[in-house]
Write an enzyme that holds these catalytic residues in place. Structure first.
Site, short mmCIF file in Angstrom:
data_model
loop_
_atom_site.label_atom_id
_atom_site.label_comp_id
_atom_site.label_asym_id
_atom_site.label_seq_id
_atom_site.Cartn_x
_atom_site.Cartn_y
_atom_site.Cartn_z
CG ASP A 34 8.22 33.66 28.41
OD1 ASP A 34 8.54 33.18 27.31
OD2 ASP A 34 8.89 33.47 29.45
CD GLU A 44 13.96 31.46 27.20
OE1 GLU A 44 15.12 31.02 27.20
OE2 GLU A 44 13.70 32.62 27.56
ZN LIG Z 1 14.52 34.76 24.70
#
Ligand SMILES: [Zn+2]
Length: 450
Positions: free
Chosen positions: A90, A155
């Protein structure tokens, strides 16, 4: 410790080109989080790994946001260590109007590959995948232990369906002895020597709100109430100019020694760092202390009402191992106020203790030797990431695991890369994609046997 076969600088252009191509494909999947929508990117990686003989499994809390675990070798731990190469697919958002190349183009121009995620961290995902897949395709299998690729979603907003969720809900699927993740590796210079940072720890996060309490009243008569907002003026002034205070931990102490500075005298060491390399100082100073950055404020809801309550929100980052009581003590020292005394209350809204891996390990020895051979005269030095990364969840779940952030960049330096992360025109020097892929190949075969 096994030998350290180094494949650079004669690293094959075919592998560099394969990493460029995979990174372009990954950048063209829009994985801006939120919402993430990482499934197509993760499935692309799943196909790539499956074709090379990896055992692949997708684990998902949210079906649109799965995580890939691709394994080669026996992971029961009886046969040797499990080496895990971790990466998130992501990204943060991007405003195309501010970019010279479309952030989802994956354009290669002027020697760089452009796009959101080119540095954070689809570059590392691509290099790890190409290194592992190319070895597997050539018939390589671990002589001991196992290799695990873990490519995760989510994340950038905390890992609730990504690494955190995996470590808490499927620990057996991601358990490992050695972990390589994001957070270090870009070259920097100090005192005429080249250094590559190895991220051994990330800081903790203790965000808090300071609330001042007063009494409401009509704004046309300033002294009729007790203006809570004005009480925060000295608090803001204290945040702007905090007294010195250090919390020296293992990695930054080793960093100072590696740079020829004295960890027992952090004041002088940081002054020396600032004098020679102000850009490096900006990035290094947070490693040695609790940082307190006010980012949000609120008071009265109405223009003509004296606020009875005013708040400042502070993004506070703490060196690894520092808990809530020590953090509160430092906050009270800096601000000169105490929670619950006078008009002030202090309340934590987020608490994540920072953790660390030891600076001496088999993995560090390997990285140090690799750096010395790949870039003669250069050295590897430990550091702490001022921000947060998924390594924290792995260290929490597997206390014996040694986890470092390392993606070696020889051509695009730390000072050139850092301002581009989460910013416009994020890009990576394509030569560093080859350099890093070479490192991961050497690391896999060096640690698990060739
Ligand atoms: Zn990162």
């Amino acid at each position: 410790m096994r030998g350290c076969p180094v494949s650079v600088p004669g690293m094959s252009t075919a592998l560099q080109n394969e990493t460029v191509e995979l990174l372009q494909q990954l950048i063209r999947f829009d994985t801006v989080n939120p919402p993430g929508n990482e499934r197509p990117a993760i499935e692309h990686l799943e196909r790539y790994c499956t074709q090379a003989g990896f055992d692949c499994v997708l684990l998902a809390d949210d079906p649109q946001r799965p995580n890939l675990v691709a394994t080669l070798g026996a992971t029961d731990g009886t046969d040797g260590p499990v080496l895990c190469l971790l990466g998130h697919v992501d990204t943060v958002l991007a405003d195309p109007a501010a970019w010279e190349h479309d952030p989802w183009s994956g354009d290669v121009a002027d020697g760089f590959l452009w796009g959101r995620g080119a540095l954070d961290m689809k570059d590392q995902v691509a290099a790890e995948a190409v290194a592992a897949v190319s070895l597997a395709r050539e018939g390589w299998r671990p002589a001991r232990g196992a290799l695990r690729l873990v490519f995760v979603s989510d994340e950038e907003t905390g890992g609730d369906v990504g690494a955190r969720w995996l470590c808490e809900n499927h620990p057996d699927a991601v358990r490992c002895d050695m972990l390589l993740n994001e957070g270090g590796g870009e070259v920097f210079e100090f005192s005429g020597r080249r250094h590559y940072g190895v991220c051994c720890a990330e800081k903790g996060i203790y965000r808090f709100t300071i609330t001042a309490h007063g009494e409401a009243g009509h704004a046309s008569m300033p002294t009729i109430g007790d203006n809570a907002l004005l009480k925060l003026a000295p608090v803001l002034a204290a945040l702007a100019d905090p007294p010195p205070g250090y919390a020296m931990t293992e990695a930054p102490a080793a960093l100072l020694r590696g740079l020829g500075l004295d960890p027992d005298d952090p004041d002088s060491s940081l002054q020396a760092l600032r004098a020679e390399n102000p850009g490096l100082f900006v990035m290094a100073a947070p490693m040695f202390q609790v940082t307190l950055t006010p980012t949000m404020a609120s008071a009265s809801q109405k223009m003509n009402v004296i606020p009875s309550r005013a708040e400042i929100r502070v993004d506070c980052r703490t060196p690894p191992g520092l808990g809530e009581s020590e953090t509160l003590a430092r906050i009270e020292q800096v601000l000169g106020i105490r929670d619950g005394e006078g008009p002030f209350t202090i309340s934590f809204t987020e608490r994540t203790i920072g953790n660390a891996s030891p600076v001496e390990s088999e993995l560090m020895t390997f990285i140090s030797r690799w750096v010395e051979q790949a870039d003669p005269g250069a050295s590897a030095v430990p550091l702490i990431l001022p921000g947060f990364s998924d390594s924290n969840w792995f260290r929490t779940a597997f206390p014996e695991c040694v986890g470092y952030g390392f993606f070696p960049q020889r051509h695009q330096s730390l000072l050139e890369s850092a301002p581009l992360v989460h910013s416009a025109n994020e890009r990576i020097d394509v030569r560093d994609l080859g350099f890093a892929t070479g490192f991961y190949r050497d690391c896999i075969s060096g640690l698990l046997g060739s």
